[in-house]
Design an enzyme around this catalytic site. Structure first.
Site, PDB file in Angstrom:
ATOM      1  N   ASP A   1     -26.519  -5.336  28.223  1.00 53.52           N
ATOM      2  CA  ASP A   1     -25.416  -6.266  28.410  1.00 53.52           C
ATOM      3  C   ASP A   1     -25.926  -7.579  29.019  1.00 53.52           C
ATOM      4  O   ASP A   1     -27.061  -7.673  29.490  1.00 53.52           O
ATOM      5  CB  ASP A   1     -24.297  -5.650  29.242  1.00 53.52           C
ATOM      6  CG  ASP A   1     -23.838  -4.320  28.650  1.00 53.52           C
ATOM      7  OD1 ASP A   1     -23.625  -4.276  27.424  1.00 53.52           O
ATOM      8  OD2 ASP A   1     -23.737  -3.328  29.387  1.00 53.52           O
TER       9      ASP A   1
ATOM     10  N   HIS B   1     -30.846 -15.122  11.514  1.00 57.07           N
ATOM     11  CA  HIS B   1     -30.243 -14.211  12.480  1.00 57.07           C
ATOM     12  C   HIS B   1     -31.087 -14.007  13.732  1.00 57.07           C
ATOM     13  O   HIS B   1     -30.697 -13.278  14.637  1.00 57.07           O
ATOM     14  CB  HIS B   1     -29.982 -12.872  11.776  1.00 57.07           C
ATOM     15  CG  HIS B   1     -28.959 -12.013  12.424  1.00 57.07           C
ATOM     16  ND1 HIS B   1     -29.221 -10.731  12.867  1.00 57.07           N
ATOM     17  CD2 HIS B   1     -27.657 -12.240  12.724  1.00 57.07           C
ATOM     18  CE1 HIS B   1     -28.133 -10.209  13.386  1.00 57.07           C
ATOM     19  NE2 HIS B   1     -27.168 -11.098  13.320  1.00 57.07           N
TER      20      HIS B   1
ATOM     21  N   LYS C   1     -32.639 -14.356  17.341  1.00 59.35           N
ATOM     22  CA  LYS C   1     -32.064 -14.768  18.618  1.00 59.35           C
ATOM     23  C   LYS C   1     -33.202 -14.780  19.634  1.00 59.35           C
ATOM     24  O   LYS C   1     -33.568 -13.733  20.155  1.00 59.35           O
ATOM     25  CB  LYS C   1     -30.962 -13.801  19.048  1.00 59.35           C
ATOM     26  CG  LYS C   1     -29.925 -13.530  17.932  1.00 59.35           C
ATOM     27  CD  LYS C   1     -29.183 -12.246  18.193  1.00 59.35           C
ATOM     28  CE  LYS C   1     -28.473 -11.736  16.949  1.00 59.35           C
ATOM     29  NZ  LYS C   1     -27.595 -12.676  16.304  1.00 59.35           N
TER      30      LYS C   1
ATOM     31  N   ASP D   1     -42.163 -22.510  28.693  1.00 55.49           N
ATOM     32  CA  ASP D   1     -43.210 -22.340  29.696  1.00 55.49           C
ATOM     33  C   ASP D   1     -42.561 -21.917  31.012  1.00 55.49           C
ATOM     34  O   ASP D   1     -41.364 -22.136  31.228  1.00 55.49           O
ATOM     35  CB  ASP D   1     -43.990 -23.642  29.867  1.00 55.49           C
ATOM     36  CG  ASP D   1     -43.158 -24.732  30.510  1.00 55.49           C
ATOM     37  OD1 ASP D   1     -43.294 -24.939  31.733  1.00 55.49           O
ATOM     38  OD2 ASP D   1     -42.352 -25.374  29.799  1.00 55.49           O
TER      39      ASP D   1
ATOM     40  N   HIS E   1     -21.129  -4.808  24.079  1.00 51.64           N
ATOM     41  CA  HIS E   1     -22.337  -4.119  24.534  1.00 51.64           C
ATOM     42  C   HIS E   1     -23.533  -4.584  23.722  1.00 51.64           C
ATOM     43  O   HIS E   1     -23.479  -4.621  22.490  1.00 51.64           O
ATOM     44  CB  HIS E   1     -22.193  -2.606  24.401  1.00 51.64           C
ATOM     45  CG  HIS E   1     -23.460  -1.867  24.734  1.00 51.64           C
ATOM     46  ND1 HIS E   1     -24.006  -1.874  26.003  1.00 51.64           N
ATOM     47  CD2 HIS E   1     -24.316  -1.138  23.963  1.00 51.64           C
ATOM     48  CE1 HIS E   1     -25.124  -1.167  26.001  1.00 51.64           C
ATOM     49  NE2 HIS E   1     -25.340  -0.718  24.779  1.00 51.64           N
TER      50      HIS E   1
ATOM     51  N   GLN F   1     -25.479  -2.272  15.329  1.00 53.32           N
ATOM     52  CA  GLN F   1     -24.192  -2.832  14.910  1.00 53.32           C
ATOM     53  C   GLN F   1     -23.796  -2.329  13.523  1.00 53.32           C
ATOM     54  O   GLN F   1     -22.613  -2.177  13.232  1.00 53.32           O
ATOM     55  CB  GLN F   1     -24.282  -4.358  14.902  1.00 53.32           C
ATOM     56  CG  GLN F   1     -22.988  -5.073  14.555  1.00 53.32           C
ATOM     57  CD  GLN F   1     -23.182  -6.579  14.441  1.00 53.32           C
ATOM     58  OE1 GLN F   1     -24.305  -7.080  14.536  1.00 53.32           O
ATOM     59  NE2 GLN F   1     -22.099  -7.306  14.238  1.00 53.32           N
TER      60      GLN F   1
ATOM     61  N   HIS G   1     -23.152  -4.161  19.683  1.00 52.75           N
ATOM     62  CA  HIS G   1     -23.876  -5.214  18.973  1.00 52.75           C
ATOM     63  C   HIS G   1     -25.389  -5.039  19.120  1.00 52.75           C
ATOM     64  O   HIS G   1     -26.165  -5.851  18.626  1.00 52.75           O
ATOM     65  CB  HIS G   1     -23.431  -6.584  19.518  1.00 52.75           C
ATOM     66  CG  HIS G   1     -23.863  -7.749  18.688  1.00 52.75           C
ATOM     67  ND1 HIS G   1     -24.912  -8.576  19.043  1.00 52.75           N
ATOM     68  CD2 HIS G   1     -23.386  -8.243  17.519  1.00 52.75           C
ATOM     69  CE1 HIS G   1     -25.051  -9.535  18.143  1.00 52.75           C
ATOM     70  NE2 HIS G   1     -24.150  -9.348  17.197  1.00 52.75           N
TER      71      HIS G   1
ATOM     72  N   LYS H   1     -29.294  -3.834  18.768  1.00 55.77           N
ATOM     73  CA  LYS H   1     -30.196  -3.593  17.642  1.00 55.77           C
ATOM     74  C   LYS H   1     -31.452  -2.939  18.220  1.00 55.77           C
ATOM     75  O   LYS H   1     -32.465  -3.598  18.458  1.00 55.77           O
ATOM     76  CB  LYS H   1     -30.562  -4.896  16.937  1.00 55.77           C
ATOM     77  CG  LYS H   1     -29.364  -5.627  16.288  1.00 55.77           C
ATOM     78  CD  LYS H   1     -28.777  -6.660  17.193  1.00 55.77           C
ATOM     79  CE  LYS H   1     -27.768  -7.571  16.506  1.00 55.77           C
ATOM     80  NZ  LYS H   1     -26.658  -6.957  15.834  1.00 55.77           N
TER      81      LYS H   1
ATOM     82  N   ASP I   1     -38.383   9.407  22.001  1.00 56.86           N
ATOM     83  CA  ASP I   1     -39.102  10.238  22.979  1.00 56.86           C
ATOM     84  C   ASP I   1     -39.258   9.592  24.348  1.00 56.86           C
ATOM     85  O   ASP I   1     -40.211   9.905  25.081  1.00 56.86           O
ATOM     86  CB  ASP I   1     -40.491  10.600  22.440  1.00 56.86           C
ATOM     87  CG  ASP I   1     -40.435  11.391  21.145  1.00 56.86           C
ATOM     88  OD1 ASP I   1     -39.398  12.014  20.880  1.00 56.86           O
ATOM     89  OD2 ASP I   1     -41.431  11.371  20.396  1.00 56.86           O
TER      90      ASP I   1
END
Length: 748
Positions: free
Chosen positions: A157, A283, A285, A290, A347, A455, A594, A596, A601
């Site tokens: 989040d 897409h 993001k 620096d 989320h 998503q 939302h 990805k 494990d």
């Protein structure tokens, strides 16, 4: 027919003595030879398509593809075509018999076309999945190498709050990004699907727009690379709400440089190339800057710096309307007043990197800027390798291994000429498809469990019962295969997949409603394919366990007691009978997933901007960016061993604690995600939470926000709507979806 299940590298080197289609009958135009290209198919799967070589019967390609495969086939089929103005005509076809399916093999040499029509020189290398499983997580021959060292911080989040059962908390992704922007002395680069200048990364401080203008005024080079939404201007302005036109105007003459970039395609089909501008997106993001010294800091993940993304693990519906969410209200499903709500909880998962992998993210931005802002290349801050001194990361016996992976083609990035040989030939386009390969590699190497948040979840259509050509990424099929292989071996293994309850959109708008139903339809085909295979394996070994004991599909929802809603400070009382009043009575709303992210494990994580669908994983559709990462320590015989009690495990436990408000930290049954006890307890919690969620007369707040996805799975793997729940709760949309007006390609 053998099942070819592993990694396949195919290179089309050259052609010799090809029959000339253009002059075979009439030597009308001297020097007018065939314009040739090659298709390579493994069974029903097209794996490589070269670019066209004009006016030659002895072409040189040197084009390759490295990809995971799961296909029954006896041979590779090689077809050579002559491209004419109106259509392509086949020159000839040849075959290469495949080797043993369970052993590595290599075949180099000519493939002779039938009828003596020439030959194609090829190199073919196959590694079975079982062998690749013993290797590292690194995608072999990737555009970016696996980097050792540096650091990876994981965020759930946009803003951090205390999570029940979890000790300590980070600052949160948005606060960390704000601090990075403030520290920058040389450059700040942002690539975004959407950027809203009114976003307050810290609720009580400057907006993002104000912050970036301040840094530009200090002399910091600020470059923004935004997706130029086709419908953001004119009659359709604001259709998707990416703010690209508003952002461009806001920063005029401020020293902040904005480049709006369409997702373009340069090919031989004008109409198809124009369609790409409408359908596909940029897409990625990411933010890279620096750190005020010689180091680089980078962020990437699912969070857009735009409206409605600021949220906490509490996912409040009403109580923050006049506080933290005043002026930053978002609900993409319903039209309600900002002052009355509910808002749409959001989320997401994001990450912060340092080290050499952060420099790779910097180079990704530079490649895109050079291609999409070619007239402003001079604005890039000059940084040589000697100027960069990446952090080695924390000291100690634990080290990060991080690889940057992408879905992107030559129309969206100016690739480094020295690395072109590492790119795939996808549909005649050079492309980096390492993201799909990395995901498949994560699944194949999983030994105990998988936990995925995405998503969208659509793929492996080649294994569906119908519509088999629209979404051929391997991820769902590989998950099912991993479960099946463990069932046959008599070993425990679980796969947990968290999805949004419904794709985002207002179903009152007919086109959006059609798209939502179409996505759910293909999602249903994907899920049913997986359960059918798992059910067949259980029957094969004589097990009475249920398919959902191995694969569990979940969603998230927030139910608030009416007493709690009534106590929400200052929230307006809605007019009786209004839309707001109806939702106030329900006092619930889905939490939109939302994220990805895929995790195996408690040791290996892949996270970034890519969803688990064809759009994100194709390589020549949406442009995507992710990192595949794990921590290792030196074990016996000086071999590196994956860390299963480090940052990745702590992050997974924190996510589960958020979604169960601490129950996962309290109950012994939930301690080991690979255990039968864990999956059955989580099923029970999610079933009870869903039943409580949909009861209008309930004034309780279930601790589990994990809800069972509203589908019913039978013992034989058939997937239908849940009894008594034909539609998605609160929305008149069938849970199994249906074919809509929208064709499959944009939806999957």
């Amino acid at each position: 027919m053998p099942l070819i299940h592993g990694d396949l590298e195919v290179e089309v080197v050259s052609g010799e003595d090809l029959v000339d289609q253009d002059n075979a009958l009439f030597n009308i135009i001297p020097g007018d030879w065939s314009d040739v290209w090659v298709d390579v198919n493994l069974g029903t799967t097209n794996i490589l398509q070269t670019r066209i070589r004009n006016n030659t019967i002895s072409p040189i390609w040197n084009e390759r593809v490295y990809l995971p495969v799961y296909q029954s086939a006896d041979f590779l089929e090689v077809t050579v075509w002559d491209k004419d103005h109106l259509r392509s005509e086949m020159i000839g076809r040849g075959r290469v018999l495949v080797g043993d399916h369970d052993k590595a093999w290599r075949k180099d040499g000519p493939v002779f076309l039938d009828g003596g029509k020439g030959k194609i020189n090829m190199k073919i290398n196959y590694t079975p999945a079982a062998q690749a499983r013993a290797e590292s997580i690194e995608v072999p021959k990737g555009y970016y190498k696996m980097r050792k060292g540096g650091s990876l911080t994981l965020y759930q989040d946009a803003n951090a709050t205390k999570i029940p059962g979890i000790v300590g908390t980070s600052d949160g992704a948005f606060v960390a990004m704000a601090e990075t922007i403030r520290r920058a002395k040389k450059f700040i680069y942002i690539a975004a699907w959407s950027l809203w200048t009114g976003t307050r990364l810290e609720r009580d401080k400057d907006t993002l727009g104000e912050l970036l203008k301040q840094k530009a005024a200090e002399g910091v080079r600020v470059l923004l690379l935004l997706w130029n939404e086709k419908f953001s201007a004119g009659l359709c302005a604001g259709l998707i709400g990416t703010f690209d036109e508003d952002t461009d105007r806001y920063f005029e003459k401020t020293g902040v440089h904005v480049q709006k970039a369409r997702r373009t395609r340069t090919g031989s089909n004008f109409l198809r190339d124009k369609l790409v501008e409408v359908v596909w997106t940029h897409h990625q993001k990411m933010l890279v800057a620096d750190d005020g010294g010689d180091d680089i800091v980078a962020f990437l993940g699912g969070l857009d710096l735009t409206a409605g993304r600021w949220d906490t693990p509490e996912h409040e519906l009403f109580s923050t309307l006049l506080g933290e969410h005043r002026g930053d209200f978002h609900n993409g499903f319903i039209k309600v007043k900002e002052s009355q709500g509910p808002r749409e909880p959001w989320h997401d998962v994001h990450g912060r990197l340092t080290g050499q992998a952060a420099i790779d993210l910097l180079r990704n931005f530079e490649e895109r800027w050079r291609k999409q802002a070619s007239k402003n290349v001079h604005l890039l801050f000059p940084l040589s390798e000697e100027d960069l001194k990446p952090s080695s990361g924390p000291t100690g016996d634990v080290t990060w291994q991080i690889q940057v992976v992408r879905s992107i083609d030559k129309d969206s990035a100016e690739f480094d000429s020295s690395r072109v040989g590492l790119l795939d030939s996808a549909g005649g386009h050079l492309a980096d498809t390492s993201l799909h390969t990395a995901l498949v590699r994560l699944v194949r190497r999983a030994e105990n469990f998988l936990y995925i948040e995405s998503q969208y979840f659509i793929g492996s259509s080649q294994a569906w019962e119908k519509d088999q050509d629209c979404a051929r990424n391997l991820v769902p099929l590989e998950i099912a295969e991993r479960v099946v292989s463990k069932i046959r071996a008599g070993k425990e293994f679980r796969a947990y997949i968290l999805l949004p309850m419904i794709p985002e959109g207002n179903p009152d708008e007919h086109i959006i409603r059609s798209s939502m139903k179409t996505i759910l339809y293909y999602q249903h085909l994907t899920i049913q394919m997986m359960y059918k295979r798992i059910a067949a394996a259980l029957q094969e070994v004589g097990s009475k366990n249920h398919p959902t004991d191995y694969l569990l599909i979940l969603c998230l929802g927030k139910k608030e007691s009416r007493t709690r809603v009534a106590r929400s400070a200052g929230v307006e009382t809605p007019r009786p009978g209004s839309e707001e009043s109806k939702w106030r009575q329900r006092s619930r709303f889905l939490i939109y997933v939302h994220s990805k992210m895929a995790l195996a494990d408690d040791s290996h994580i892949l996270m970034g901007s890519a969803n688990l669908n064809q759009r994100s994983l194709d390589g020549i559709r949406d442009t995507e960016l992710a990192v595949s990462a794990c921590q290792v320590r030196e074990g016996s015989n000086s071999h590196e061993e994956a860390v299963t009690d480090g940052v990745v495990r702590d992050f997974r436990k924190s996510l589960w604690a958020e979604h169960t408000t601490g129950l996962s930290q309290e109950e012994d049954d939930l301690a080991d995600p690979a255990s039968l006890a864990a999956v059955r307890r989580l099923k029970q919690l999610a079933d009870d939470a869903l039943e409580t969620y949909v009861r209008d007369d309930s004034d309780s707040e279930p601790r589990s926000r994990f809800l069972r996805y509203p589908l019913d799975v039978s013992q034989d793997g058939t997937v239908k709507a849940r009894p008594g729940m034909p539609n998605i709760p609160d929305f008149d949309i069938p849970a199994v979806g249906c074919r809509g007006l929208i064709p499959p390609t944009p939806s999957v």
